[in-house]
Design a protein around this motif. Structure first.
Motif, PDB file in Angstrom:
ATOM      1  N   ILE A  49       5.489  27.645  40.405  1.00  0.00           N
ATOM      2  CA  ILE A  49       4.387  27.524  41.268  1.00  0.00           C
ATOM      3  C   ILE A  49       3.175  27.560  41.184  1.00  0.00           C
ATOM      4  N   PRO A  50       2.132  26.624  40.996  1.00  0.00           N
ATOM      5  CA  PRO A  50       0.931  26.342  41.053  1.00  0.00           C
ATOM      6  C   PRO A  50       0.030  27.328  42.129  1.00  0.00           C
ATOM      7  N   CYS A  51      -1.048  27.187  41.215  1.00  0.00           N
ATOM      8  CA  CYS A  51      -1.615  28.803  41.684  1.00  0.00           C
ATOM      9  C   CYS A  51      -3.430  27.738  42.813  1.00  0.00           C
ATOM     10  N   GLY A  52      -3.671  28.589  43.351  1.00  0.00           N
ATOM     11  CA  GLY A  52      -4.140  27.718  44.156  1.00  0.00           C
ATOM     12  C   GLY A  52      -4.850  26.859  45.636  1.00  0.00           C
ATOM     13  N   ASP A  53      -3.111  27.428  46.150  1.00  0.00           N
ATOM     14  CA  ASP A  53      -2.688  26.323  47.333  1.00  0.00           C
ATOM     15  C   ASP A  53      -2.680  27.001  48.697  1.00  0.00           C
ATOM     16  N   VAL A  54      -2.559  27.220  49.626  1.00  0.00           N
ATOM     17  CA  VAL A  54      -2.142  27.463  50.997  1.00  0.00           C
ATOM     18  C   VAL A  54      -0.273  26.849  50.918  1.00  0.00           C
ATOM     19  N   TYR A  55       0.623  27.801  51.434  1.00  0.00           N
ATOM     20  CA  TYR A  55       1.702  27.794  51.558  1.00  0.00           C
ATOM     21  C   TYR A  55       2.507  28.322  52.882  1.00  0.00           C
ATOM     22  N   THR A  56       2.776  26.920  53.218  1.00  0.00           N
ATOM     23  CA  THR A  56       3.963  27.159  55.012  1.00  0.00           C
ATOM     24  C   THR A  56       5.216  27.900  54.123  1.00  0.00           C
ATOM     25  N   VAL A  57       5.540  29.938  54.379  1.00  0.00           N
ATOM     26  CA  VAL A  57       6.666  29.229  54.139  1.00  0.00           C
ATOM     27  C   VAL A  57       7.492  30.402  55.434  1.00  0.00           C
ATOM     28  N   VAL A  58       9.081  29.167  55.263  1.00  0.00           N
ATOM     29  CA  VAL A  58      10.196  29.256  55.896  1.00  0.00           C
ATOM     30  C   VAL A  58      11.514  30.333  54.848  1.00  0.00           C
ATOM     31  N   VAL A  59      12.205  30.658  56.256  1.00  0.00           N
ATOM     32  CA  VAL A  59      13.944  31.578  55.089  1.00  0.00           C
ATOM     33  C   VAL A  59      14.227  31.160  56.433  1.00  0.00           C
ATOM     34  N   SER A  60      14.819  29.873  56.420  1.00  0.00           N
ATOM     35  CA  SER A  60      16.437  29.851  57.982  1.00  0.00           C
ATOM     36  C   SER A  60      17.867  29.919  56.965  1.00  0.00           C
ATOM     37  N   PRO A  61      18.782  30.546  58.154  1.00  0.00           N
ATOM     38  CA  PRO A  61      19.854  30.763  57.817  1.00  0.00           C
ATOM     39  C   PRO A  61      21.121  29.451  57.412  1.00  0.00           C
ATOM     40  N   VAL A  62      21.984  29.179  57.264  1.00  0.00           N
ATOM     41  CA  VAL A  62      22.511  28.351  56.616  1.00  0.00           C
ATOM     42  C   VAL A  62      24.204  28.830  57.101  1.00  0.00           C
ATOM     43  N   THR A  63      24.450  27.355  58.292  1.00  0.00           N
ATOM     44  CA  THR A  63      25.892  27.385  58.508  1.00  0.00           C
ATOM     45  C   THR A  63      26.768  26.860  57.755  1.00  0.00           C
ATOM     46  N   ASP A  64      28.127  27.465  58.050  1.00  0.00           N
ATOM     47  CA  ASP A  64      29.146  27.066  57.339  1.00  0.00           C
ATOM     48  C   ASP A  64      29.130  25.788  56.898  1.00  0.00           C
ATOM     49  N   LYS A  65      28.387  24.473  57.494  1.00  0.00           N
ATOM     50  CA  LYS A  65      28.884  23.321  57.345  1.00  0.00           C
ATOM     51  C   LYS A  65      27.707  22.706  56.698  1.00  0.00           C
ATOM     52  N   GLY A  66      27.083  24.279  56.324  1.00  0.00           N
ATOM     53  CA  GLY A  66      25.673  23.466  55.348  1.00  0.00           C
ATOM     54  C   GLY A  66      24.560  23.113  55.883  1.00  0.00           C
ATOM     55  N   LEU A  67      24.086  23.350  57.575  1.00  0.00           N
ATOM     56  CA  LEU A  67      23.915  22.825  57.852  1.00  0.00           C
ATOM     57  C   LEU A  67      22.232  23.809  57.910  1.00  0.00           C
ATOM     58  N   LYS A  68      20.902  23.797  57.778  1.00  0.00           N
ATOM     59  CA  LYS A  68      19.812  24.805  57.782  1.00  0.00           C
ATOM     60  C   LYS A  68      19.349  24.734  59.460  1.00  0.00           C
ATOM     61  N   LEU A  69      19.382  25.834  59.374  1.00  0.00           N
ATOM     62  CA  LEU A  69      18.567  25.651  60.807  1.00  0.00           C
ATOM     63  C   LEU A  69      16.997  25.709  60.904  1.00  0.00           C
ATOM     64  N   THR A  70      16.756  24.826  62.016  1.00  0.00           N
ATOM     65  CA  THR A  70      15.060  24.611  61.985  1.00  0.00           C
ATOM     66  C   THR A  70      14.149  25.183  62.718  1.00  0.00           C
TER      67      THR A  70
END
Length: 822
Positions: free
Chosen positions: A770-791
């Protein structure tokens, strides 16, 4: 001198045209005359200022003599000149003189004296209201004033010359008579009087002819009369004169000619036998009664012509026709007269009386005759059921027999001749009969009495038809009936009667009682005879009554039971539900039926009719019916955030609002809305919910709808943190809500986006490069059984610094507010 004298004569002549002329200087001093006699002139003048005396000089004009001079003091303003000559013109001069004898003012007038005093030769009376006077003429007199005095009263008369008469006097009265001569100057003194007495007044006669051959004369007492003379003679000069002297005040002359004009003259005399005024009066004797009286009766006009022989001296005649207390008169100047307006059924007695200005003759002996009988009265007409008329009447005076005429309005006529007081005739319905009754005797036929119109009852209508045309209306028709003017159609039911009156041959009976058997009849009516109530009737039953829906009950969502009140055992009832969705029917002979398969969310108008052999009723009053709204067919749930879920559904027919409920053991979420979607908050993640929806109509009807259960999404992890991993790596760490959930990690920066997915059951994930010197927005989302990611899981911001070319410190910057879905 002679010329002056001639001017004086002309001046004197002018004086006779104007006897009083005043000559006065402009001094305000004047002289006037207020009385003149034969030898005296009476003067007056006004008081003059400064005068101590007045001097008056009178000089005769045109006569030789000495002037007359008179002096008066200053307090005397009147004066009398005496010892003058009668009928002479004087120039009279008046002077106002002061105390020194100087004349202050003077004035002059011309005045004539009156003529000399006349002398009466004789005075006598020939009429009771006048006295005649004779005298010798007086020079210069233009007229004379005669005076007759009786005590304090007197009467004066001006006459031109002798003899003269004073009128307006009282009879038998002694008067003092004097006379004065008059000219333009004035009047002389009265002459010596003479006494004269007026003669007696004439007696005022009252004359009458008490019979055709006598005249009665009477009068009132005459003042100072000692006796009276009355004479009588035919005015035409025929015959002799009859004269009577009497001291009475009445006489009767008899044995005179009837109807003849006589002249009566009467006067009174006094004790000396001197006659007074006479009074003349013409009087006719009354006539004899007429002879040979004849009577001719005119039966058609109810009058009698009466004739007779004329009577001598009669001027008019009066005919009297008497019958009981009734008297009819006829006056005429000829020898015949018509007596009108005789009464029928009467016997009259006729007499004739002659009249002239003296009176009347005796009536002639009465001549009798009988008139025609009166028209019969009390006529009654009766009709029996067998079609016969009985005409009866009262008998009349002098009626020997009777004839009854009966004529129908089609022109056919019959009659009946009888000596009785009733007759029978055959009659038919619907005819008008004109009935008259006459009485007869030797004098003729009675007058036309009342002509009776008797109308038999109209005939009953034929071809009578009655048919029910609607549930409460019967159409009735028939053929015209003879004699009918109006028809009355009557429908009689067990609770009411309906009438219809019309001149047409059809009638509509409306508003009849439903479910009722009516007896219907048509009666003919005429104004003269009334109704024929013997006409036959027909029975007609009306349609059943309209049912009355009592109740509508819901047996199932699409099943409705309708209940009504049954009022006709023979009727079949049909219930109809009408709406935009269509028609639904049910039928029953009882008092209820069931409508099935009604669609949800629909509005209906429910009515019922009854149908029987008599007809069909009117529909009942409609009862509104609304089925419960339909449940939406489709319902979709979408989780918007970890605690908010969006629910949407299709429109439910008939629904106005919706109540959506998500329920679990952990709690309940509800939403009531007009729209077909709703956001539900307070949702617990990783929870199984039951889903229910209520569709509610505008009127509050509710349908409860149940759908497949709903599981909320897995919970977002908490405690998300970034750690440095080696020189170029980053580890993302979180606390998992459930060990069985798969997660997906996303980092977004300006130098690149990075994703990692850990193995199941792990709660961290590593990004190696991962490049340093940057600002990151971090999101951890559960994934449904159908593989869909919560937003919707929260985003955190971290700064990854560089330490040389390697990753340095990892610094937490907080949560991101950006509305960005990955």
């Amino acid at each position: 001198m002679c010329g002056a004298k001639g001017k004086s004569l002309v001046f004197i002549g002018l004086l006779f045209n104007c006897l009083e002329m005043i000559f006065s200087a402009n001094t305000g001093f004047s002289l006037s005359v207020y009385d003149v006699r034969s030898r005296n002139i009476y003067l007056r003048w006004p008081k003059f200022s400064g005068a101590s005396s007045y001097r008056v000089t009178a000089t005769a004009v045109n006569t030789v003599g000495h002037p007359l001079l008179a002096h008066f003091s200053d307090v005397t303003l009147k004066g009398t000149l005496t010892s003058l000559s009668p009928n002479t013109v004087y120039a009279i001069q008046a002077e106002a003189i002061d105390k020194n004898g100087i004349t202050l003012a003077e004035t002059q007038i011309m005045q004539s004296t009156a003529p000399d005093i006349p002398v009466i030769d004789q005075a006598y009376s020939k009429l009771s209201n006048s006295i005649t006077v004779e005298w010798r003429a007086v020079p210069g007199a233009t007229s004379y004033l005669l005076t007759a005095q009786d005590g304090d009263s007197f009467i004066e008369t001006i006459v031109a010359n002798s003899p003269g008469t004073v009128t307006g006097l009282k009879p038998a009265t002694l008067y003092r008579i004097t006379i004065r001569s008059v000219n333009s100057g004035g009047k002389s003194q009265p002459s010596p009087f003479r006494k004269a007495k007026t003669v007696l007044a004439a007696p005022i006669l009252s004359v009458s002819s008490p019979s055709c051959d006598s005249i009665a004369v009477s009068w009132k007492a005459v003042y100072m009369a000692a006796g009276f003379s009355v004479s009588l003679m035919r005015s035409d000069g025929l015959g002799r004169m009859v004269k009577e002297n009497t001291t009475d005040m009445a006489l009767i002359f008899t044995n005179l000619d009837p109807g003849t004009l006589y002249t009566i003259k009467a006067y009174a005399w006094n004790v000396n036998g001197i006659p007074g005024d006479d009074f003349t009066y013409n009087q006719r004797t009354s006539p004899n009664a007429p002879a040979d009286v004849q009577v001719t009766f005119n039966s058609g006009a109810l009058r009698a012509i009466v004739s007779w022989m004329p009577a001598e001296g009669a001027l008019t005649y009066s005919v009297t026709a008497s019958s009981g207390l009734l008297k009819l008169k006829c006056n005429t100047s000829s020898a015949s007269c018509t007596v009108p307006s005789l009464q029928c059924g009467s016997e009259y007695y006729v007499s004739v009386t002659a009249y002239n200005d003296a009176g009347s003759s005796k009536p002639t002996d009465a001549v009798s005759f009988k008139t025609i009988p009166c028209a019969p009265v009390n006529i009654s007409i009766e009709e029996d059921d067998s079609g016969h008329l009985l005409v009866s009447w009262s008998s009349v005076n002098f009626g020997h027999y009777y004839v009854v005429f009966v004529k129908s309005d089609d022109g056919f006529e019959v009659h009946c001749n009888t000596s009785h007081t009733q007759c029978h005739f055959q009659s038919d319905c619907g005819f008008t009969y004109f009935i008259s009754v006459f009485a007869y005797n030797k004098a003729g036929q009675s007058p036309l009495g009342d002509v009776f119109n008797y109308t038999t009852a109209p005939c009953c209508p034929g071809d009578f038809q009655a048919a029910l045309v609607s549930s409460d209306t019967v159409q009735v028709s028939w053929a015209p009936a003879r004699g009918a003017e109006v028809y009355e159609t009557r429908a009689v039911g067990w609770r009411s009667t309906v009438l219809c009156n019309d001149s047409a041959t059809a009638c509509t009976l409306s508003a009849l009682q439903c479910s009722t058997r009516y007896s219907i009849a048509v009666y003919s009516f005429s104004e003269a005879r009334g109704s024929n109530m013997s006409c036959a009737s027909k029975y007609v039953a009306t349609a059943p009554c309209s049912p009355e829906i009592k109740n509508i009950s819901k047996e199932a969502p699409s099943v409705i039971s309708v209940h009504w009140q049954s009022n006709n055992e023979e009727a079949t009832y049909i219930v109809t539900a009408r709406g935009e969705a269509g028609f639904w029917h049910c039928t029953s002979s009882g008092n209820s039926c069931t409508l099935i398969s009604l669609p949800c969310g629909s509005a209906f108008s429910v009515s019922a009719i009854a149908r029987s052999p008599a007809g069909q009723s009117l529909p009942s009053y409609s009862v509104p019916l609304e089925t419960a709204p339909c449940c939406p067919n489709d319902l979709i749930l979408t989780q918007v955030t970890q605690s908010v879920t969006n629910i949407s559904w299709s429109v439910g027919m008939g629904a106005q609002t919706y109540l959506t409920t998500l329920e679990s053991p952990k709690g309940q979420a509800k939403c009531h809305t007009l729209q077909n979607y709703c956001l539900l908050g307070c949702i617990t993640c990783s929870t199984n919910y039951t889903v229910s929806l209520k569709a509610i109509s505008e009127t509050g009807l509710t349908s409860s709808c149940t759908y497949q259960g709903y599981s909320s999404s897995a919970c977002c992890p908490s405690g998300v943190k970034l750690y440095r991993l080696g020189s170029n790596g980053i580890r993302v760490y979180w606390r998992a809500s459930d060990g069985m959930i798969n997660y997906n990690t996303d980092l977004h920066g300006s130098k690149g986006n990075f994703t990692c997915t850990p193995s199941s059951g792990l709660s961290h994930c590593d990004i190696i490069e991962i490049p340093c010197g940057d600002v990151y927005t971090v999101v951890v989302s559960p994934v449904t059984d159908k593989g869909l990611k919560l937003t919707f899981c929260p985003r955190k911001i971290y700064s990854v610094t560089c330490s040389g070319s390697s990753v340095g410190m990892v610094i937490y910057r907080g949560k991101s507010n950006a509305d960005q879905h990955i």
